[in-house]
Design a protein around this motif. Structure first.
Motif, short mmCIF file in Angstrom:
data_model
loop_
_atom_site.label_atom_id
_atom_site.label_comp_id
_atom_site.label_asym_id
_atom_site.label_seq_id
_atom_site.Cartn_x
_atom_site.Cartn_y
_atom_site.Cartn_z
N ILE A 92 0.87 -1.17 0.00
CA ILE A 92 0.00 0.00 0.00
C ILE A 92 0.91 1.22 0.00
CG2 ILE A 92 -1.71 1.30 1.32
CD1 ILE A 92 -2.64 -1.47 2.43
N VAL A 93 0.72 2.07 -0.99
CA VAL A 93 1.54 3.27 -1.12
C VAL A 93 0.65 4.49 -0.90
CG1 VAL A 93 2.99 4.63 -2.67
CG2 VAL A 93 3.07 2.13 -2.78
N ILE A 94 0.97 5.25 0.14
CA ILE A 94 0.22 6.47 0.45
C ILE A 94 1.13 7.66 0.15
CG2 ILE A 94 -1.02 7.78 2.21
CD1 ILE A 94 -2.34 5.09 1.65
N ASN A 95 0.67 8.56 -0.69
CA ASN A 95 1.42 9.77 -0.99
C ASN A 95 0.69 10.94 -0.34
OD1 ASN A 95 2.79 11.95 -1.99
ND2 ASN A 95 2.58 11.40 -4.14
N ALA A 96 1.25 11.44 0.75
CA ALA A 96 0.65 12.59 1.44
C ALA A 96 1.27 13.90 1.00
CB ALA A 96 0.79 12.42 2.95
N GLN A 97 2.30 13.85 0.18
CA GLN A 97 2.92 15.08 -0.32
C GLN A 97 1.99 15.82 -1.28
OE1 GLN A 97 5.71 16.23 1.07
NE2 GLN A 97 5.55 14.36 2.29
N THR A 98 0.96 15.14 -1.76
CA THR A 98 0.00 15.74 -2.67
C THR A 98 -1.10 16.52 -1.95
OG1 THR A 98 -1.15 13.61 -2.71
CG2 THR A 98 0.37 14.06 -4.52
N LEU A 99 -1.07 16.53 -0.61
CA LEU A 99 -2.07 17.29 0.15
C LEU A 99 -1.90 18.78 -0.12
CD1 LEU A 99 -1.99 15.50 3.61
CD2 LEU A 99 -3.97 15.74 2.12
N GLN A 100 -3.03 19.47 -0.32
CA GLN A 100 -3.00 20.93 -0.50
C GLN A 100 -2.46 21.59 0.77
OE1 GLN A 100 -7.13 21.59 -1.21
NE2 GLN A 100 -7.09 20.57 -3.20
N LYS A 101 -3.04 21.25 1.89
CA LYS A 101 -2.61 21.67 3.22
C LYS A 101 -2.67 20.41 4.06
CE LYS A 101 -4.31 25.97 4.50
NZ LYS A 101 -5.41 26.81 4.97
N PRO A 102 -1.86 20.30 5.10
CA PRO A 102 -1.96 19.07 5.89
C PRO A 102 -3.37 18.81 6.43
CG PRO A 102 0.08 20.16 6.39
CD PRO A 102 -0.70 21.10 5.49
N ILE A 103 -3.95 19.75 7.17
CA ILE A 103 -5.29 19.56 7.72
C ILE A 103 -6.02 20.90 7.70
CG2 ILE A 103 -6.63 19.02 9.81
CD1 ILE A 103 -4.44 17.10 10.61
N THR A 104 -7.29 20.88 7.30
CA THR A 104 -8.09 22.08 7.37
C THR A 104 -9.27 21.84 8.30
OG1 THR A 104 -9.38 21.44 5.42
CG2 THR A 104 -7.46 22.85 5.04
N GLY A 105 -9.76 22.91 8.89
CA GLY A 105 -10.95 22.83 9.74
C GLY A 105 -10.68 22.84 11.23
N ILE B 48 -2.68 5.46 -3.06
CA ILE B 48 -3.59 6.54 -2.69
C ILE B 48 -2.77 7.82 -2.57
CG2 ILE B 48 -5.22 7.45 -1.01
CD1 ILE B 48 -5.77 4.57 -0.10
N ALA B 49 -3.10 8.81 -3.40
CA ALA B 49 -2.49 10.13 -3.33
C ALA B 49 -3.49 11.05 -2.63
CB ALA B 49 -2.16 10.65 -4.72
N LEU B 50 -3.22 11.40 -1.38
CA LEU B 50 -4.14 12.21 -0.59
C LEU B 50 -4.18 13.64 -1.13
CD1 LEU B 50 -3.07 10.98 2.95
CD2 LEU B 50 -4.99 10.19 1.56
N THR B 51 -5.38 14.21 -1.22
CA THR B 51 -5.51 15.58 -1.70
C THR B 51 -6.10 16.53 -0.67
OG1 THR B 51 -7.63 15.02 -2.73
CG2 THR B 51 -5.66 14.94 -4.13
N LYS B 52 -6.86 16.00 0.31
CA LYS B 52 -7.48 16.89 1.29
C LYS B 52 -7.84 16.13 2.55
CE LYS B 52 -10.80 20.61 1.56
NZ LYS B 52 -11.79 21.40 0.85
N VAL B 53 -7.56 16.74 3.70
CA VAL B 53 -8.03 16.26 5.00
C VAL B 53 -8.83 17.40 5.60
CG1 VAL B 53 -7.40 15.46 7.30
CG2 VAL B 53 -6.00 14.79 5.33
N GLN B 54 -10.15 17.23 5.70
CA GLN B 54 -11.04 18.28 6.18
C GLN B 54 -11.75 17.80 7.45
OE1 GLN B 54 -11.92 21.54 4.90
NE2 GLN B 54 -12.88 21.61 6.90
N LEU B 55 -11.45 18.43 8.57
CA LEU B 55 -12.15 18.12 9.81
C LEU B 55 -13.25 19.14 10.02
CD1 LEU B 55 -9.05 17.32 12.06
CD2 LEU B 55 -10.43 15.75 10.68
#
Length: 185
Positions: free
Chosen positions: A39-52, A89-96
């Motif tokens: 499983i390959v997770i790419n978190a470098q593609t996140l716009q911002k680490p966490i919003t909200g 999985i290339a992460l693009t957004k983490v919205q809390l």
């Protein structure tokens, strides 16, 4: 009493009518012939680490947390085919859900990412697709939502786990999907 049952029945039918059946992203024949080797997770593609929420997590931490949760969810599916495959999985957004949002309307945190599954030879078993996975906890709106809001850390943990479960379910199982993108089954 009958009137109340009728109203309940009408709302239940309307709720189910708003749902659509979604097939798994991975064809069932392919699913039975693969196991997820990595499983390959790419978190470098996140716009911002966490919003909200005010929560400090590096992209590396988020990637590690998502990878651990997705790994648990994949292992629970028991994919035991003979051919190795890789889940990307290339992460693009983490919205809390922010305190203000919790006060005003409530809602669910979510993580969005672009997923793909590739065979050992690099062939796409599913082409890259954007999916969202939602927190396991719904935040109510208004005063009750603001007073019962979890800590930012718990909100994050519930969102990561909800994303892992929802994403893996969408990829390998499909199911009944609501208008908001939640899987019902």
């Amino acid at each position: 009493m009958k009137f109340t049952r009728r109203i309940f029945s009408i709302f239940a039918v309307l709720a189910l009518a708003a749902c659509t059946q979604q097939a798994a992203l991975v064809d069932q024949n392919v699913k039975s012939s693969i196991y997820i080797k990595s499983i390959v997770i790419n978190a470098q593609t996140l716009q911002k680490p966490i919003t909200g929420r005010d929560l400090v997590k590096t992209r590396k931490q988020i990637g590690a947390d998502v990878k651990a949760a997705v790994t648990r969810s994949v292992q629970a599916r028991g994919l035991n085919g003979p051919s190795p495959a890789t889940l990307h999985i290339a992460l693009t957004k983490v919205q809390l859900v922010s305190p203000g949002q919790s006060w005003a309307i409530g809602g669910k945190g979510f993580i969005e990412g672009v997923v793909s599954v590739k065979s050992a030879s690099g062939k796409d078993l599913i082409a890259p697709q954007t999916i969202k996975g939602f927190s396991e906890d719904v935040r109510l709106g208004g005063l009750i939502g603001a007073l019962t809001a979890p800590t930012a850390e718990l909100d994050y943990a519930q969102t990561v786990q909800g994303f892992a479960n929802g994403a893996v379910r969408k990829i390998f199982e499909g199911g009944l999907v609501t208008i908001s993108g939640d899987i019902v089954n």
